[in-house]
Design a protein around this motif. Structure first.
Motif, PDB file in Angstrom:
ATOM      1  N   SER A 312       1.038  -1.233  -0.041  1.00 51.03           N
ATOM      2  CA  SER A 312       0.081  -0.141   0.009  1.00 51.03           C
ATOM      3  C   SER A 312       0.802   1.198  -0.002  1.00 51.03           C
ATOM      4  N   ILE A 313       0.311   2.367  -0.400  1.00 47.19           N
ATOM      5  CA  ILE A 313       0.964   3.635  -0.657  1.00 47.19           C
ATOM      6  C   ILE A 313       0.835   4.537   0.702  1.00 47.19           C
ATOM      7  N   GLU A 314       2.053   4.859   1.130  1.00 49.01           N
ATOM      8  CA  GLU A 314       2.332   5.884   2.382  1.00 49.01           C
ATOM      9  C   GLU A 314       2.719   6.995   2.148  1.00 49.01           C
ATOM     10  N   ARG A 315       3.440   7.406   0.967  1.00 45.79           N
ATOM     11  CA  ARG A 315       3.852   8.627   0.345  1.00 45.79           C
ATOM     12  C   ARG A 315       3.536   8.983  -0.945  1.00 45.79           C
ATOM     13  N   GLY A 397       2.175  18.896   4.681  1.00 43.70           N
ATOM     14  CA  GLY A 397       3.263  19.388   5.312  1.00 43.70           C
ATOM     15  C   GLY A 397       4.239  18.460   6.291  1.00 43.70           C
ATOM     16  N   VAL A 398       4.255  17.506   5.754  1.00 44.13           N
ATOM     17  CA  VAL A 398       4.989  16.339   6.270  1.00 44.13           C
ATOM     18  C   VAL A 398       6.195  16.708   6.141  1.00 44.13           C
ATOM     19  N   THR A 399       7.501  16.823   7.158  1.00 40.45           N
ATOM     20  CA  THR A 399       8.826  16.971   6.977  1.00 40.45           C
ATOM     21  C   THR A 399       9.879  15.924   7.370  1.00 40.45           C
ATOM     22  N   PRO A 400      10.972  15.714   6.932  1.00 40.62           N
ATOM     23  CA  PRO A 400      11.855  14.631   7.162  1.00 40.62           C
ATOM     24  C   PRO A 400      11.881  14.300   8.808  1.00 40.62           C
ATOM     25  N   GLY A 401      11.893  15.303   9.490  1.00 41.15           N
ATOM     26  CA  GLY A 401      12.065  14.950  11.049  1.00 41.15           C
ATOM     27  C   GLY A 401      10.789  13.975  11.773  1.00 41.15           C
ATOM     28  N   MET A 402       9.792  14.057  11.030  1.00 41.89           N
ATOM     29  CA  MET A 402       8.834  13.435  11.475  1.00 41.89           C
ATOM     30  C   MET A 402       8.792  11.879  11.063  1.00 41.89           C
ATOM     31  N   ALA A 403       8.540  10.992  12.338  1.00 42.54           N
ATOM     32  CA  ALA A 403       8.391   9.452  11.975  1.00 42.54           C
ATOM     33  C   ALA A 403       7.773   9.087  10.802  1.00 42.54           C
ATOM     34  N   SER A 415       1.222  10.556   3.664  1.00 43.00           N
ATOM     35  CA  SER A 415       1.863  11.983   3.478  1.00 43.00           C
ATOM     36  C   SER A 415       1.717  12.512   2.381  1.00 43.00           C
ATOM     37  N   VAL A 416       1.368  13.695   2.181  1.00 45.03           N
ATOM     38  CA  VAL A 416       1.594  14.406   0.707  1.00 45.03           C
ATOM     39  C   VAL A 416       2.454  15.308   0.491  1.00 45.03           C
ATOM     40  N   TYR A 417       3.272  15.202  -0.644  1.00 44.18           N
ATOM     41  CA  TYR A 417       4.371  16.063  -0.862  1.00 44.18           C
ATOM     42  C   TYR A 417       4.298  16.677  -2.639  1.00 44.18           C
ATOM     43  N   ARG A 418       4.857  17.741  -2.607  1.00 40.79           N
ATOM     44  CA  ARG A 418       4.685  18.207  -4.215  1.00 40.79           C
ATOM     45  C   ARG A 418       6.157  18.433  -4.691  1.00 40.79           C
ATOM     46  N   PHE A 419       5.991  18.284  -6.126  1.00 38.32           N
ATOM     47  CA  PHE A 419       7.225  18.334  -6.948  1.00 38.32           C
ATOM     48  C   PHE A 419       7.096  19.190  -8.117  1.00 38.32           C
ATOM     49  N   GLU A 427      13.472  11.140  -7.799  1.00 36.79           N
ATOM     50  CA  GLU A 427      14.714  11.214  -6.788  1.00 36.79           C
ATOM     51  C   GLU A 427      13.889  11.015  -5.270  1.00 36.79           C
ATOM     52  N   ALA A 428      12.894  11.769  -5.012  1.00 36.05           N
ATOM     53  CA  ALA A 428      12.020  11.612  -3.764  1.00 36.05           C
ATOM     54  C   ALA A 428      11.585  10.351  -3.609  1.00 36.05           C
ATOM     55  N   ALA A 429      10.951   9.879  -4.727  1.00 35.48           N
ATOM     56  CA  ALA A 429      10.532   8.511  -4.603  1.00 35.48           C
ATOM     57  C   ALA A 429      11.510   7.435  -4.297  1.00 35.48           C
TER      58      ALA A 429
END
Length: 539
Positions: A312-315, A397-403, A415-419, A427-429
């Motif tokens: 399943s997808i988490e990112r 708005g999830v950032t790398p420091g978050m579990a 978690s949602v991210y934009r590119f 690269e992010a994936a």
């Protein structure tokens, strides 16, 4: 993103699906539990273990626990049965799988009840397990004779050397299967082992052991010798090492941490292992994607089986130009999902399986929100529906420091991210040690396949969530990096349970000086022959 956030908040908490009249207790009566429990290899007066139904918290089953000594007994019984089974023609063994296929489809309601009762998942997601197991049974029932047939290989000397590659069963497979897909990841993985001529000693997760025991009962009805599939039950740290200790090959599905331990134990004994482990899977929405289809696909990708699915997808990575509109549609669909615990079709999502899973999901969401993430949909536990329900949740708005950014949640949270560029998205994936599954959405299939080729995952679905790749059972399925070793499905999925044996027959002349040739002339003759064979393009 003010408008999108408002949609998630004002839609309200996810509606509950209509309930069903049948209860867990009525669907899994004590008589059924007692009958299935007889399939556990446990001698003497074993200790008993109790399981509970995730949907309600009520007691579900009381089962005998196996000891390490019981595991040894299981292997002894399996080894005796395996010798006679391996001697049967492969088409006889394949016939058992095809009969199992028909019985499974005919009696699927029985096992759907068990899967729902033991895992808490929605019935449609339980049906995915029936579908997966039936696909595997049909595929290996039809293709095993071809996969396992002797194959002519090029010999050392053309014409004079006749070489055959044969496939022999490993012997007894030690299988450790997880709780999240108790039918598909127990019997689905065991079927190719059986048709290849092996026996199996299986340790299912105790919480979902009834489903595996039911599958064993059905396979016996289809013609499998009863001793060929041994099932042992107990705590992983107690009997898991014994399952690995006696195995001729190990099949493991579970966490990366435990998978490393299994691999080390198997390697110490010089036996092979296949491991399907964790994932932090990514979905990419390209600028040209059909946003309605992508939003619907993302719902399936993120929230099937309440996110308790290795693939399943988490990112979720969305092109900035379509992010606001996509997230509006995705949040609307997510907030409208119906949560329910009835043993019937109708709910879009069920519950988590355990307090441990609920604790992880809750912690990841609460920590992210406290650190500045925004909830676009969901975000709360739903004790009003049952003890382990949690709303399908979208975090922005999830950032790398978050579990939740890097750890596997294994729950209904994305978690949602934009590119801005596809290179950035790829690269992010790929910025994780995991590499199990990914998903790409675009109107241009060729473009989607080009992106897929750059993703470091064992399976990639273009314009689908996970089912297209997983359901293509003729093709291999597995992970890269920390997501595991080896593959299920296809030729890899059955040949892993075999040893390759080469039988070479030399005719007329030996591969040594003969016919009066001394060592020097023999070497000169073979040197000339090798050059000629290269010119003639012999392989």
């Amino acid at each position: 993103m003010t408008d999108t956030t408002a949609v998630g908040q004002t839609t309200g908490r996810n509606p509950a699906a209509p309930g069903a009249a049948r209860t867990v207790a009525s669907a899994v009566p004590a008589a059924l539990v007692a009958r299935l429990a007889q399939g556990v290899t446990a001698t003497g007066e074993p200790e008993l273990v109790h399981t509970t139904a995730p949907l309600t918290g009520e007691r579900l089953a009381t089962l005998p626990q196996s000891t390490p000594a019981d595991v040894e007994v299981a292997y002894q019984l399996a080894r005796r049965a395996q010798k006679a089974w391996a001697a049967l023609p492969v088409r006889r063994r394949a016939g058992v799988l095809l009969r199992f296929h028909d019985l499974l489809l005919k009696r699927q309601d029985e096992v759907l009840d068990l899967i729902q009762a033991e895992t808490g998942k929605a019935r449609l997601h339980a049906f995915e397990e029936v579908l997966g197991a039936a696909l595997a049974a049909r595929h290996y029932g039809r293709k095993a004779p071809s996969y396992l047939r002797d194959r002519r290989r090029g010999g050392a000397m053309p014409v004079l050397t006749h070489a055959i590659e044969a496939r022999r069963p490993k012997g007894v497979i030690g299988q450790i299967s997880p709780w999240n897909y108790p039918l598909e990841l127990s019997v689905g993985d065991a079927l190719p082992a059986f048709v290849a001529g092996n026996a199996v000693v299986n340790k299912p997760d105790t919480q979902t052991a009834l489903t595996a025991l039911w599958a064993r009962e059905l396979l016996i009805e289809a013609g499998l010798p009863a001793d060929l599939w041994q099932i042992v039950i107990g705590d992983g740290p107690v009997i898991g090492p014994a399952v690995v200790e006696h195995a001729d090959y190990v099949s493991f599905t579970g966490s990366t941490r435990t998978g490393r331990e299994v691999a080390q134990r198997a390697a110490a004994r010089l036996v092979g292992a296949s491991l399907e482990l964790g994932g932090k899977n990514a979905l990419l929405v390209l600028a040209d994607a059909d946003l309605d289809k992508a939003a619907e696909g993302a719902v399936r990708a993120c929230f099937s089986s309440a996110g308790q699915l290795c693939i399943s997808i988490e990112r979720l990575y969305v092109h900035r130009s379509v992010a606001e509109e996509f997230l509006r549609r995705f949040a609307e669909r997510t907030s409208a999902l119906r949560l329910g615990g009835g043993l019937a079709y109708g709910a879009d999502m069920g519950s988590l399986v355990s307090d441990r899973q609920l604790e992880t999901v809750t912690r990841h969401v609460e920590e992210a929100v406290k650190a500045g993430a925004t909830v676009l949909a969901g975000g709360q536990a739903r004790p009003d529906l049952g003890p382990l329900f949690f709303e399908p949740t979208i975090l922005d708005g999830v950032t790398p420091g978050m579990a939740v950014c890097g750890e596997e949640t294994f729950g209904p949270v994305v978690s949602v991210y934009r590119f801005d560029t596809e290179d950035e998205a790829v690269e992010a994936a790929n910025s994780t040690t995991y590499g199990l599954n990914s998903s790409v959405w675009t109107k241009d299939a060729r473009r989607g396949r080009a992106i897929a080729a750059r993703l470091h995952t064992g399976t990639v679905n273009v314009n689908e969530a996970y089912a297209a790749a997983y359901g293509s059972v003729a093709a291999p399925m597995g992970g890269m990096g920390d997501s595991g070793l080896g593959r299920r499905h296809g030729s890899d999925g059955i040949l892993r349970y075999t040893e390759a044996q080469t039988i070479a027959t030399q005719r007329m002349l030996p591969i040594a000086p003969s016919l009066g040739l001394d060592d020097e002339k023999f070497a000169a003759l073979f040197t000339t022959s090798l050059k000629a064979l290269k010119v003639l393009r012999f392989k």
